[in-house]
Design an enzyme around this catalytic site. Structure first.
Site, PDB file in Angstrom:
ATOM      1  N   ARG A 156       0.808  -1.232   0.000  1.00 10.59           N
ATOM      2  CA  ARG A 156       0.000   0.000   0.000  1.00 10.59           C
ATOM      3  C   ARG A 156       0.836   1.275   0.000  1.00 10.59           C
ATOM      4  NH1 ARG A 156      -3.040  -3.399   3.335  1.00 10.59           N
ATOM      5  NH2 ARG A 156      -4.923  -4.066   2.257  1.00 10.59           N
ATOM      6  N   LYS A 216       2.990  11.681 -10.770  1.00  8.75           N
ATOM      7  CA  LYS A 216       2.183  10.822 -11.657  1.00  8.75           C
ATOM      8  C   LYS A 216       3.002   9.572 -11.930  1.00  8.75           C
ATOM      9  CE  LYS A 216      -0.830  13.742 -14.456  1.00  8.75           C
ATOM     10  NZ  LYS A 216      -1.154  14.134 -15.833  1.00  8.75           N
ATOM     11  N   GLU A 260      10.139  18.490 -24.284  1.00  9.03           N
ATOM     12  CA  GLU A 260       9.250  18.734 -23.134  1.00  9.03           C
ATOM     13  C   GLU A 260       9.480  20.164 -22.602  1.00  9.03           C
ATOM     14  OE1 GLU A 260       6.090  17.183 -21.623  1.00  9.03           O
ATOM     15  OE2 GLU A 260       7.331  15.407 -21.773  1.00  9.03           O
ATOM     16  N   LYS A 303       6.339  23.605 -12.447  1.00 10.59           N
ATOM     17  CA  LYS A 303       5.523  22.395 -12.303  1.00 10.59           C
ATOM     18  C   LYS A 303       5.152  22.182 -10.837  1.00 10.59           C
ATOM     19  CE  LYS A 303       5.000  17.551 -13.496  1.00 10.59           C
ATOM     20  NZ  LYS A 303       5.434  16.405 -14.275  1.00 10.59           N
ATOM     21  N   GLU A 328      -5.077  16.886 -10.517  1.00  9.91           N
ATOM     22  CA  GLU A 328      -5.486  17.298 -11.862  1.00  9.91           C
ATOM     23  C   GLU A 328      -6.994  17.467 -12.033  1.00  9.91           C
ATOM     24  OE1 GLU A 328      -2.901  15.915 -15.177  1.00  9.91           O
ATOM     25  OE2 GLU A 328      -4.793  15.400 -16.129  1.00  9.91           O
ATOM     26  N   ARG A 348      -3.794  21.798 -13.260  1.00  8.65           N
ATOM     27  CA  ARG A 348      -2.704  20.891 -13.635  1.00  8.65           C
ATOM     28  C   ARG A 348      -2.788  20.439 -15.099  1.00  8.65           C
ATOM     29  NH1 ARG A 348       0.298  16.023 -10.243  1.00  8.65           N
ATOM     30  NH2 ARG A 348       1.631  15.458 -11.987  1.00  8.65           N
ATOM     31  N   ASN A 354      -0.544  19.279 -19.748  1.00  5.75           N
ATOM     32  CA  ASN A 354      -0.832  18.334 -20.828  1.00  5.75           C
ATOM     33  C   ASN A 354      -0.871  19.008 -22.196  1.00  5.75           C
ATOM     34  OD1 ASN A 354      -1.133  16.321 -18.896  1.00  5.75           O
ATOM     35  ND2 ASN A 354      -3.290  16.810 -18.586  1.00  5.75           N
ATOM     36  N   HIS A 365      -0.194  17.071 -25.304  1.00  4.63           N
ATOM     37  CA  HIS A 365      -0.085  15.662 -24.926  1.00  4.63           C
ATOM     38  C   HIS A 365      -1.232  14.772 -25.394  1.00  4.63           C
ATOM     39  CE1 HIS A 365       3.415  16.875 -22.765  1.00  4.63           C
ATOM     40  NE2 HIS A 365       3.599  15.682 -22.232  1.00  4.63           N
ATOM     41  N   HIS A 396       0.299  11.538 -27.091  1.00  6.24           N
ATOM     42  CA  HIS A 396       0.114  10.150 -26.634  1.00  6.24           C
ATOM     43  C   HIS A 396      -0.487   9.293 -27.748  1.00  6.24           C
ATOM     44  CE1 HIS A 396       0.236  11.327 -22.095  1.00  6.24           C
ATOM     45  NE2 HIS A 396       1.430  11.131 -22.600  1.00  6.24           N
ATOM     46  N   HIS A 425       8.654   9.783 -26.713  1.00  5.04           N
ATOM     47  CA  HIS A 425       7.689  10.677 -26.073  1.00  5.04           C
ATOM     48  C   HIS A 425       8.025  12.160 -26.309  1.00  5.04           C
ATOM     49  CE1 HIS A 425       4.752  12.124 -23.186  1.00  5.04           C
ATOM     50  NE2 HIS A 425       5.703  12.851 -22.636  1.00  5.04           N
TER      51      HIS A 425
HETATM   52  N1  LIG Z   1       5.060  11.063 -14.855  1.00  4.18           N
HETATM   53  C1  LIG Z   1       5.042  12.155 -15.563  1.00  4.18           C
HETATM   54  O1  LIG Z   1       4.611  13.226 -15.122  1.00  4.18           O
HETATM   55  C2  LIG Z   1       5.615  12.136 -16.963  1.00  4.18           C
HETATM   56  C3  LIG Z   1       5.863  13.328 -17.637  1.00  4.18           C
HETATM   57  C4  LIG Z   1       6.456  13.271 -18.898  1.00  4.18           C
HETATM   58  C5  LIG Z   1       6.770  12.046 -19.464  1.00  4.18           C
HETATM   59  N2  LIG Z   1       6.500  10.905 -18.776  1.00  4.18           N
HETATM   60  C6  LIG Z   1       6.859   9.592 -19.354  1.00  4.18           C
HETATM   61  O2  LIG Z   1       8.273   9.533 -19.456  1.00  4.18           O
HETATM   62  C7  LIG Z   1       8.614   8.585 -20.466  1.00  4.18           C
HETATM   63  C8  LIG Z   1       9.723   9.148 -21.334  1.00  4.18           C
HETATM   64  O3  LIG Z   1      10.846   9.357 -20.531  1.00  4.18           O
HETATM   65  P1  LIG Z   1      12.313   9.475 -21.146  1.00  4.18           P
HETATM   66  O4  LIG Z   1      12.290  10.355 -22.329  1.00  4.18           O
HETATM   67  O5  LIG Z   1      13.231   9.796 -20.026  1.00  4.18           O
HETATM   68  O6  LIG Z   1      12.548   8.011 -21.739  1.00  4.18           O
HETATM   69  P2  LIG Z   1      13.266   6.652 -21.222  1.00  4.18           P
HETATM   70  O7  LIG Z   1      13.021   6.394 -19.816  1.00  4.18           O
HETATM   71  O8  LIG Z   1      12.860   5.650 -22.233  1.00  4.18           O
HETATM   72  O9  LIG Z   1      14.818   6.938 -21.460  1.00  4.18           O
HETATM   73  C9  LIG Z   1      15.259   7.203 -22.761  1.00  4.18           C
HETATM   74  C10 LIG Z   1      16.465   6.348 -23.168  1.00  4.18           C
HETATM   75  O10 LIG Z   1      17.622   6.867 -22.516  1.00  4.18           O
HETATM   76  C11 LIG Z   1      18.337   5.809 -21.867  1.00  4.18           C
HETATM   77  N3  LIG Z   1      19.016   6.439 -20.725  1.00  4.18           N
HETATM   78  C12 LIG Z   1      18.458   6.916 -19.597  1.00  4.18           C
HETATM   79  N4  LIG Z   1      19.366   7.584 -18.873  1.00  4.18           N
HETATM   80  C13 LIG Z   1      20.535   7.505 -19.540  1.00  4.18           C
HETATM   81  C14 LIG Z   1      21.840   8.014 -19.308  1.00  4.18           C
HETATM   82  N5  LIG Z   1      22.118   8.806 -18.276  1.00  4.18           N
HETATM   83  N6  LIG Z   1      22.801   7.720 -20.210  1.00  4.18           N
HETATM   84  C15 LIG Z   1      22.523   6.966 -21.316  1.00  4.18           C
HETATM   85  N7  LIG Z   1      21.312   6.497 -21.598  1.00  4.18           N
HETATM   86  C16 LIG Z   1      20.321   6.752 -20.718  1.00  4.18           C
HETATM   87  C17 LIG Z   1      17.305   4.766 -21.566  1.00  4.18           C
HETATM   88  O11 LIG Z   1      17.864   3.491 -21.435  1.00  4.18           O
HETATM   89  C18 LIG Z   1      16.399   4.881 -22.795  1.00  4.18           C
HETATM   90  O12 LIG Z   1      16.945   4.137 -23.845  1.00  4.18           O
HETATM   91  C19 LIG Z   1       7.347   8.294 -21.239  1.00  4.18           C
HETATM   92  O13 LIG Z   1       6.876   7.022 -20.900  1.00  4.18           O
HETATM   93  C20 LIG Z   1       6.371   9.361 -20.759  1.00  4.18           C
HETATM   94  O14 LIG Z   1       5.051   8.940 -20.820  1.00  4.18           O
HETATM   95  C21 LIG Z   1       5.936  10.926 -17.545  1.00  4.18           C
END
Ligand SMILES: NC(=O)c1ccc[n+]([C@@H]2O[C@H](COP(=O)([O-])OP(=O)(O)OC[C@H]3O[C@@H](n4cnc5c(N)ncnc54)[C@H](O)[C@@H]3O)[C@@H](O)[C@H]2O)c1
Length: 361
Positions: free
Chosen positions: A118, A140, A182, A224, A234, A238, A242, A245, A249, A261
């Site tokens: 939990r 999130k 982003e 943020k 949200e 908030r 998006n 987005h 998505h 993304h």
């Molecule tokens: N929770 C939220 O509020 C929120 C907001 C925006 C995006 N997201 C989510 O985030 C995700 C995208 O995140 P992302 O762009 O970080 O992608 P990711 O987590 O896929 O990382 C991108 C790539 O970089 C590599 N990587 C990570 N750190 C590294 C480093 N220091 N050196 C070398 N390689 C490295 C990973 O292995 C991967 O191949 C999506 O799923 C999206 O929906 C969530």
């Protein structure tokens, strides 16, 4: 070191930003009386590039789950595998989860922490620019399911966010671009001042100039954090986060996750700008001025074919919809965002064509 407090009363936490910060992870944990027994969820590429860090925090095969960061692994299967490993490691509430990686690792790791017993303590250690400027803050967490992004999840705030800019040195250029994607969202939703600064400094950020990177992260996290404080779950404000987005998505899913993304966010913003113009929220001159902001990305993102009707139907499944109506976040001006806009299908399809055609390659 920069320290930004996300003051959510009993769920308040600090976001720390500094080069070399992970070397002091244990002392930051101790200062906050968090359990010092760690369970580590780490991105596979981070594990490969930073073996010393894993030794430093005593991460061994028993208390570590290594995640292959693909959207398709942001799934129930991964969640189950993490929970199994947690049980195998006899993890109790007196432990802290460290989610070390990009947004995928942070989202799944946070969700695993929120659902184990939990909810147990967790720390976000973002290692991509995108995770640092956005996903590691705000609570999130979640996974994709049934061809729908982030449809299963929770609002669950971390206990600490440690942003060490050293991590970005091993990021592929494409991933830095995703983080800037982003950031471009923040250029539209925050203020003219930040927008102007960002446009002037995009090349510096791309080149990982430390001062510019830290400022970009601090400004977006501060913005943020304030939005999340005023509307954690949200129900209103908030939703500004998006912007672009709803389109993004759907594009990710329709393109079978061959587009990342951060790239999809830029394309989504283009579509949202066209829709804002089509619905008379912005005049043509302003549309063209705004499109100039995303102009540098045109060479770097390519979507050659797409099915706009499939895109529209995927958008219909977005969890932000109410009573079956697709709700859009649109723009009147920089920092002047319109929430819950119900556009006609004809206008949405028009905007998809216009936005996506910019990236036809
Ligand atoms: N929770 C939220 O509020 C929120 C907001 C925006 C995006 N997201 C989510 O985030 C995700 C995208 O995140 P992302 O762009 O970080 O992608 P990711 O987590 O896929 O990382 C991108 C790539 O970089 C590599 N990587 C990570 N750190 C590294 C480093 N220091 N050196 C070398 N390689 C490295 C990973 O292995 C991967 O191949 C999506 O799923 C999206 O929906 C969530």
């Amino acid at each position: 070191m920069k320290k930004i407090k996300v003051d959510l009363k009993e769920n308040a936490y600090d976001v720390l930003i500094r080069t070399g910060l992970v070397n002091t992870i244990e002392s930051e944990v101790r200062k906050r009386n968090l359990p010092e027994k760690f369970f580590v969820i780490v991105d596979k590429n981070v594990k490969k590039n930073y073996p010393k860090l894993l030794r430093q925090i005593d991460a061994d095969t028993k208390n570590t789950y290594t995640l292959n960061a693909y959207e398709k692994n942001k799934s129930y299967d991964t969640l189950q595998a993490i929970h199994k490993k947690m049980i195998g490691a006899n993890l109790s509430r007196n432990s802290t989860i460290l989610a070390i990686g990009g947004g995928i690792t942070g989202d799944v790791g946070g969700f695993a922490a929120s659902t184990y017993m939990r909810g147990i303590k967790y720390i976000q250690v973002p290692t991509t620019l995108l995770a640092a400027v956005d996903s590691s803050v705000g609570g999130k967490t979640g996974i994709n399911f049934n061809e729908t992004k982030n449809i299963i999840g929770s609002f669950y705030q971390p206990d600490l966010v440690l942003i060490d800019t050293n991590f970005f040195n091993t990021l592929p250029k494409e991933e830095i671009l995703c983080g800037i994607g982003e950031l471009v969202k923040y250029a539209f939703i925050t203020s003219t001042k930040f927008s102007r600064w960002l446009i002037k400094n995009i090349d510096n950020i791309f080149a990982l100039d430390e001062r510019s990177v830290v400022k970009a992260i601090a400004e977006s996290v501060r913005y943020k954090g304030d939005v999340v404080i005023s509307d954690e779950k949200e129900s209103g404000l908030r939703k500004v986060l998006n912007f672009g987005h709803t389109f993004a998505h759907a594009i990710e899913v329709e393109q079978d996750h061959k587009i990342k993304h951060g790239q999809a966010v830029v394309v989504g913003i283009a579509c949202a700008l066209y829709l804002s113009h089509r619905t008379h929220l912005i005049p043509e001159a302003k549309l063209n001025k705004f499109l100039k902001i995303i102009e540098p990305f045109k060479e770097l993102i390519a979507i050659r074919t797409y099915d706009k009707n499939k895109l529209y139907s995927i958008m219909g499944r977005d969890k932000k919809n109410v009573s079956g109506k697709i709700k859009f976040v649109l723009i009147k001006d920089i920092g002047e965002i319109v929430l819950d806009y119900e556009a006609s299908k004809k206008d949405v399809l028009y905007s998809l064509d216009k936005g996506l055609s910019l990236f036809a390659g």
